[in-house]
Write an enzyme that holds these catalytic residues in place. Sequence first.
Site, PDB file in Angstrom:
ATOM      1  N   PRO A  26      -2.866 -11.483  10.378  1.00 58.84           N
ATOM      2  CA  PRO A  26      -3.189 -11.286  11.748  1.00 58.84           C
ATOM      3  C   PRO A  26      -3.381  -9.825  11.975  1.00 58.84           C
ATOM      4  O   PRO A  26      -2.659  -9.047  11.202  1.00 58.84           O
ATOM      5  CB  PRO A  26      -1.971 -11.779  12.506  1.00 58.84           C
ATOM      6  N   LYS A  48     -14.231   0.823  16.004  1.00 57.63           N
ATOM      7  CA  LYS A  48     -12.881   0.300  15.639  1.00 57.63           C
ATOM      8  C   LYS A  48     -12.182   0.141  17.148  1.00 57.63           C
ATOM      9  O   LYS A  48     -11.768  -1.033  17.271  1.00 57.63           O
ATOM     10  CB  LYS A  48     -12.015   1.137  14.859  1.00 57.63           C
ATOM     11  N   ASP A  58      -4.165  -6.205   4.829  1.00 62.25           N
ATOM     12  CA  ASP A  58      -5.396  -6.874   5.619  1.00 62.25           C
ATOM     13  C   ASP A  58      -5.153  -8.492   5.000  1.00 62.25           C
ATOM     14  O   ASP A  58      -5.408  -9.313   5.733  1.00 62.25           O
ATOM     15  CB  ASP A  58      -6.625  -6.454   5.248  1.00 62.25           C
ATOM     16  N   ILE A  73      -2.657  -7.363  14.191  1.00 64.12           N
ATOM     17  CA  ILE A  73      -1.481  -7.042  15.381  1.00 64.12           C
ATOM     18  C   ILE A  73      -2.188  -6.202  16.404  1.00 64.12           C
ATOM     19  O   ILE A  73      -1.931  -6.612  17.599  1.00 64.12           O
ATOM     20  CB  ILE A  73      -0.331  -6.360  14.692  1.00 64.12           C
ATOM     21  N   ASN A  80       0.909  -1.175   0.018  1.00 66.62           N
ATOM     22  CA  ASN A  80      -0.073  -0.027  -0.069  1.00 66.62           C
ATOM     23  C   ASN A  80       0.815   1.196   0.116  1.00 66.62           C
ATOM     24  O   ASN A  80       1.917   1.213  -0.003  1.00 66.62           O
ATOM     25  CB  ASN A  80      -1.035  -0.202   1.176  1.00 66.62           C
ATOM     26  N   PHE A 133      -4.462   2.930  15.172  1.00 65.44           N
ATOM     27  CA  PHE A 133      -5.065   4.359  14.219  1.00 65.44           C
ATOM     28  C   PHE A 133      -6.175   4.005  13.320  1.00 65.44           C
ATOM     29  O   PHE A 133      -6.497   2.606  13.149  1.00 65.44           O
ATOM     30  CB  PHE A 133      -3.848   4.588  13.092  1.00 65.44           C
TER      31      PHE A 133
HETATM   32  O1  C5P Z   1      -8.410  -2.508  10.818  1.00 69.08           O
HETATM   33  P1  C5P Z   1      -7.989  -1.385  10.456  1.00 69.08           P
HETATM   34  O2  C5P Z   1      -6.749  -1.802   9.405  1.00 69.08           O
HETATM   35  O3  C5P Z   1      -8.654  -0.111   9.953  1.00 69.08           O
HETATM   36  O4  C5P Z   1      -7.163  -0.929  11.711  1.00 69.08           O
HETATM   37  C1  C5P Z   1      -6.183   0.203  11.614  1.00 69.08           C
HETATM   38  C2  C5P Z   1      -5.288  -0.124  12.885  1.00 69.08           C
HETATM   39  O5  C5P Z   1      -4.885  -1.470  13.167  1.00 69.08           O
HETATM   40  C3  C5P Z   1      -3.990   0.771  12.868  1.00 69.08           C
HETATM   41  O6  C5P Z   1      -3.572   1.210  14.014  1.00 69.08           O
HETATM   42  C4  C5P Z   1      -3.158  -0.435  12.222  1.00 69.08           C
HETATM   43  O7  C5P Z   1      -1.565  -0.328  12.602  1.00 69.08           O
HETATM   44  C5  C5P Z   1      -3.512  -1.508  12.969  1.00 69.08           C
HETATM   45  N1  C5P Z   1      -3.629  -3.072  12.124  1.00 69.08           N
HETATM   46  C6  C5P Z   1      -2.877  -3.930  12.836  1.00 69.08           C
HETATM   47  N2  C5P Z   1      -2.814  -5.141  12.063  1.00 69.08           N
HETATM   48  C7  C5P Z   1      -3.717  -5.378  10.978  1.00 69.08           C
HETATM   49  C8  C5P Z   1      -4.233  -4.276  10.623  1.00 69.08           C
HETATM   50  C9  C5P Z   1      -4.441  -3.269  11.078  1.00 69.08           C
HETATM   51  O8  C5P Z   1      -2.064  -3.648  13.767  1.00 69.08           O
HETATM   52  N3  C5P Z   1      -3.607  -6.501  10.400  1.00 69.08           N
END
Ligand code: C5P
Length: 397
Positions: A303, A337, A276, A305, A208, A323
Amino acid sequence: MLSGKRILLIVGGGIAAFKSLDLARRLRERGASVTPVLTRAGAEFVTPLSLSALCGQKVYRDLFDLTDEAEMGHIELSRAADLVVVAPATADLMAKMAGGHADDLASTLLMATDKRVLIAPAMNVRMWDHPATQRNLATLQGDGILTVGPNEGDMACGEYGPGRMAEPLEIVEAIGAALNDGPLRGKRIIVTSGPTHEPIDPVRYIANRSSGAQGTAIARALSALGAEVVFVTGPADIPPPEGVEIVRVQTAQQMLEAVMAAHPADGAVFAAAVADWRVDGEATQKIKKTGTGLPTLKFLENPDILATVSQQGEGRPALVVGFAAETEKVVEHATAKRDRKGCDWIVANDVSPATGIMGGAENAVTIIDEGGAESWPRMSKDDVARKIAARIAGALV
Ligand code: C5P
């Protein structure tokens, strides 16, 4: 934040020397005392009078100034400081330092000091890229000299590239980090940043557009407040911050492993734009055009995180910050969220194209915590980072 700290500021000869006047002012605003040393070349760019006025102290200039030796010898001058800062550090000064020369006051002080030294290099792009400068830089870093910058940008000489001295506030932060001083002293904080790259085959990947700018700025700001930062970064566009532990990863799975390995921690800030999905069954050889149709990619979910760390129970950092980049109903979506992931705060922003935030230098964020939503005005990503770091300090101390 720098209250009572003593900085010996060596101003070398370069057009960036004018920024060192502002640096001195900002250090003093933060409670530090600044003893200025001006090289002969530095005096061609800023006057001793302006430097001494902004530092509130006399300017030291000459090794053989006997009055100074009577008042304070150069050995003492080099040691009566908590940190020696060279800004701007010219190619010549770096070469002298790397070679161990001591033929004027600045180089002698740098040889005689028993304190840490931070340099802010500034020079023409070609001088910076020159193998001799890069060799000297490697020598200095090997000697434990800290560096901040140089930054990339337009130069006074009309060229473009790395060579601009770091901005005064960046140098102030690097000084804070070098002194490991501030309200977050003794706190360990994990920061994730940048994109992840999910391989399709040995030469292709899915990624991305995250530049890593906001995560890098947060890591730098936390470190400037004295935190011990573990910076887990995907392949970002911009260089990682200095003075922090850096763990480089490519994929989301590697990022999760690195984050778990960095435990225990007092806080965790998840600024990475994690992919994702990853490709199910990454090809071990480059996928070829076969002429018999298009390849099909199957995906697996990566996963989460942030959710994993937030919900891990025992060993969970006391403060977990996530975030949320949204394009509509920012507060509503970000609040949901926060509940879903189980983190303490969500830093939400509107990244719809009209805002120009994605990839830009500014950000307008809303912090969502258990008390509700707090919106901050639009400001630079560096200022957002400083405010987030200060808020984290308030919560962890
Ligand atoms: O679900 P979304 O991607 O919108 O969530 C964003 C937040 O989740 C950010 O803080 C991002 O660093 C974290 N995140 C993560 N692992 C993922 C997806 C998002 O830590 N696989």
